[in-house]
Motif scaffolding. Structure first.
Motif, PDB file in Angstrom:
ATOM      1  N   HIS A 179      -4.794  30.336  26.364  1.00 44.06           N
ATOM      2  CA  HIS A 179      -4.192  29.903  25.101  1.00 44.06           C
ATOM      3  C   HIS A 179      -4.703  30.709  23.898  1.00 44.06           C
ATOM      4  CE1 HIS A 179      -1.810  27.364  22.583  1.00 44.06           C
ATOM      5  NE2 HIS A 179      -2.858  26.927  21.906  1.00 44.06           N
TER       6      HIS A 179
ATOM      7  N   GLU B 260       8.120  23.303  26.278  1.00 41.82           N
ATOM      8  CA  GLU B 260       7.925  24.660  26.789  1.00 41.82           C
ATOM      9  C   GLU B 260       8.395  24.723  28.237  1.00 41.82           C
ATOM     10  OE1 GLU B 260       4.398  28.006  27.566  1.00 41.82           O
ATOM     11  OE2 GLU B 260       3.890  26.059  26.698  1.00 41.82           O
TER      12      GLU B 260
ATOM     13  N   LEU C 215       6.492  21.811  30.168  1.00 47.54           N
ATOM     14  CA  LEU C 215       5.503  21.012  29.461  1.00 47.54           C
ATOM     15  C   LEU C 215       6.237  20.304  28.333  1.00 47.54           C
ATOM     16  CD1 LEU C 215       2.712  23.734  29.354  1.00 47.54           C
ATOM     17  CD2 LEU C 215       2.809  21.756  30.886  1.00 47.54           C
TER      18      LEU C 215
ATOM     19  N   GLU D  91       4.110  21.241  23.486  1.00 42.85           N
ATOM     20  CA  GLU D  91       3.098  22.292  23.384  1.00 42.85           C
ATOM     21  C   GLU D  91       3.236  23.007  22.038  1.00 42.85           C
ATOM     22  OE1 GLU D  91       0.621  24.067  23.878  1.00 42.85           O
ATOM     23  OE2 GLU D  91      -0.245  23.462  25.781  1.00 42.85           O
TER      24      GLU D  91
ATOM     25  N   PRO E 284      -0.415  28.462  27.950  1.00 34.54           N
ATOM     26  CA  PRO E 284      -0.501  27.033  27.621  1.00 34.54           C
ATOM     27  C   PRO E 284      -1.929  26.548  27.410  1.00 34.54           C
ATOM     28  CG  PRO E 284       1.002  27.392  29.461  1.00 34.54           C
ATOM     29  CD  PRO E 284       0.288  28.689  29.223  1.00 34.54           C
ATOM     30  N   GLY E 285      -2.083  25.460  26.607  1.00 32.84           N
ATOM     31  CA  GLY E 285      -3.407  24.857  26.492  1.00 32.84           C
ATOM     32  C   GLY E 285      -3.843  24.462  25.112  1.00 32.84           C
TER      33      GLY E 285
ATOM     34  N   TYR F  58      -2.832  18.493  23.167  1.00 33.74           N
ATOM     35  CA  TYR F  58      -1.931  18.080  24.232  1.00 33.74           C
ATOM     36  C   TYR F  58      -2.702  18.048  25.554  1.00 33.74           C
ATOM     37  CZ  TYR F  58       1.525  19.549  20.740  1.00 33.74           C
ATOM     38  OH  TYR F  58       2.249  19.709  19.589  1.00 33.74           O
TER      39      TYR F  58
ATOM     40  N   THR G 134      -2.489  19.316  28.324  1.00 33.29           N
ATOM     41  CA  THR G 134      -1.959  20.397  29.164  1.00 33.29           C
ATOM     42  C   THR G 134      -2.822  20.665  30.394  1.00 33.29           C
ATOM     43  OG1 THR G 134      -0.907  21.413  27.245  1.00 33.29           O
ATOM     44  CG2 THR G 134      -1.282  22.834  29.137  1.00 33.29           C
ATOM     45  N   TYR G 135      -4.140  20.561  30.251  1.00 33.87           N
ATOM     46  CA  TYR G 135      -5.012  20.917  31.377  1.00 33.87           C
ATOM     47  C   TYR G 135      -5.106  19.832  32.443  1.00 33.87           C
ATOM     48  CZ  TYR G 135      -6.099  25.038  28.697  1.00 33.87           C
ATOM     49  OH  TYR G 135      -5.993  26.218  28.000  1.00 33.87           O
TER      50      TYR G 135
ATOM     51  N   ASP H 113      -2.011  18.902  33.642  1.00 33.19           N
ATOM     52  CA  ASP H 113      -0.733  19.173  34.291  1.00 33.19           C
ATOM     53  C   ASP H 113      -0.957  19.876  35.634  1.00 33.19           C
ATOM     54  OD1 ASP H 113       2.395  19.512  33.815  1.00 33.19           O
ATOM     55  OD2 ASP H 113       1.609  21.388  34.655  1.00 33.19           O
TER      56      ASP H 113
ATOM     57  N   VAL I  46      -0.094  23.684  35.670  1.00 30.64           N
ATOM     58  CA  VAL I  46      -1.077  24.467  34.923  1.00 30.64           C
ATOM     59  C   VAL I  46      -2.358  24.613  35.742  1.00 30.64           C
ATOM     60  CG1 VAL I  46      -2.558  24.450  32.874  1.00 30.64           C
ATOM     61  CG2 VAL I  46      -0.125  23.904  32.661  1.00 30.64           C
TER      62      VAL I  46
END
Length: 241
Positions: free
Chosen positions: A98, A125, A146, A149, A194-195, A199, A201-202, A204, A207
């Motif tokens: 990211h 995203e 996602l 993001e 992403p990251g 959010y 995200t980590y 997911d 990911v």
């Protein structure tokens, strides 16, 4: 044999931002580690550790270094960046996540500004797999999404990747080269977009799969570091008239 993976996290947002702390109560580095599907011994290092946690001993044993930073890139000491740079050239893998695109080490390895467009507006995203045969894409579908993001958009001021694995599309219309592979010396470098810290995200699954695949891909190759400088001839050189 287990890999030695070091996860470097700036670890500032989690201490100062309640939203980030709620999403990542143990730190972004812990969430990344929890998602690694790799036979690995994991070491954590953060900005406020002595030598940023990247002592000579830690770097010497690290096979793959994962890097997440955002608001304090300039606080990373140049001498530590130089040591990381040398370890990459000698074979250590580096995965930059990211906002690490603006880290000193990534800019040093790329030799460009690494600048881009950005927006925080809860964009969806869609991450497209544009190189399905690449090991980092193993186990993924044609794309994954996602729901929210931070947007990164082109132009992304980086050298043309040796291999491009992912391209992202954002709800606002932008696209971005979001999975970029490079070799630098004996080392392999992967940038993954992403990251954003606000959010989850980590957590997911896709990911996490990408990061796990990237760790395996970036693992050092067992070969000697090249010899440079003045070289003796391998064959006798005939005298010239």
């Amino acid at each position: 044999m287990a890999l030695n993976v070091t996860i470097w996290n700036e670890h500032r947002h989690e201490k100062k931002n309640e939203t980030v702390a709620a999403i990542y109560p143990k730190g972004i580095h812990a969430a990344i580690a929890e998602g690694l599907d790799v036979d690995a011994e994991v070491t954590f290092a953060t900005l406020d550790d002595e030598e940023h946690g990247l002592t000579d001993a830690v770097l010497e044993k690290t096979d793959v270094l994962i890097w997440w930073g955002h608001v304090a890139h300039n606080e990373v000491k140049d001498e530590i960046v130089a040591k990381v740079h040398q370890r990459v050239l000698k074979g250590m893998g580096l995965i930059v996540l990211h906002s690490g695109h603006f880290s000193k080490i990534f800019k040093k390895l790329m030799g460009t500004s690494c600048d881009l467009k950005w927006r925080e507006a809860d964009d969806k995203e869609r991450v497209w797999v544009v190189n399905p045969a690449h090991p980092i894409a193993a186990g993924l579908g044609e794309y994954f999404e996602l729901p929210k993001e931070e947007m990164y958009g082109e132009h992304f001021d980086i050298p043309a990747p040796d291999e491009l694995v992912f391209v992202s599309w954002f709800e606002g219309g932008e696209v971005f080269r979001s999975g970029c592979c490079y070799t630098r010396g004996n080392g392999k470098v992967f940038y993954f977009r992403p990251g954003h810290e606000t959010y989850p995200t980590y957590y997911d699954a896709n990911v996490r799969k990408v990061i796990s695949n990237a760790v395996k891909w970036a693992a050092p190759v067992d070969r000697a570091y090249p010899t440079y400088g003045n070289a003796k001839p391998l064959e006798p050189i005939s005298e010239k008239a």
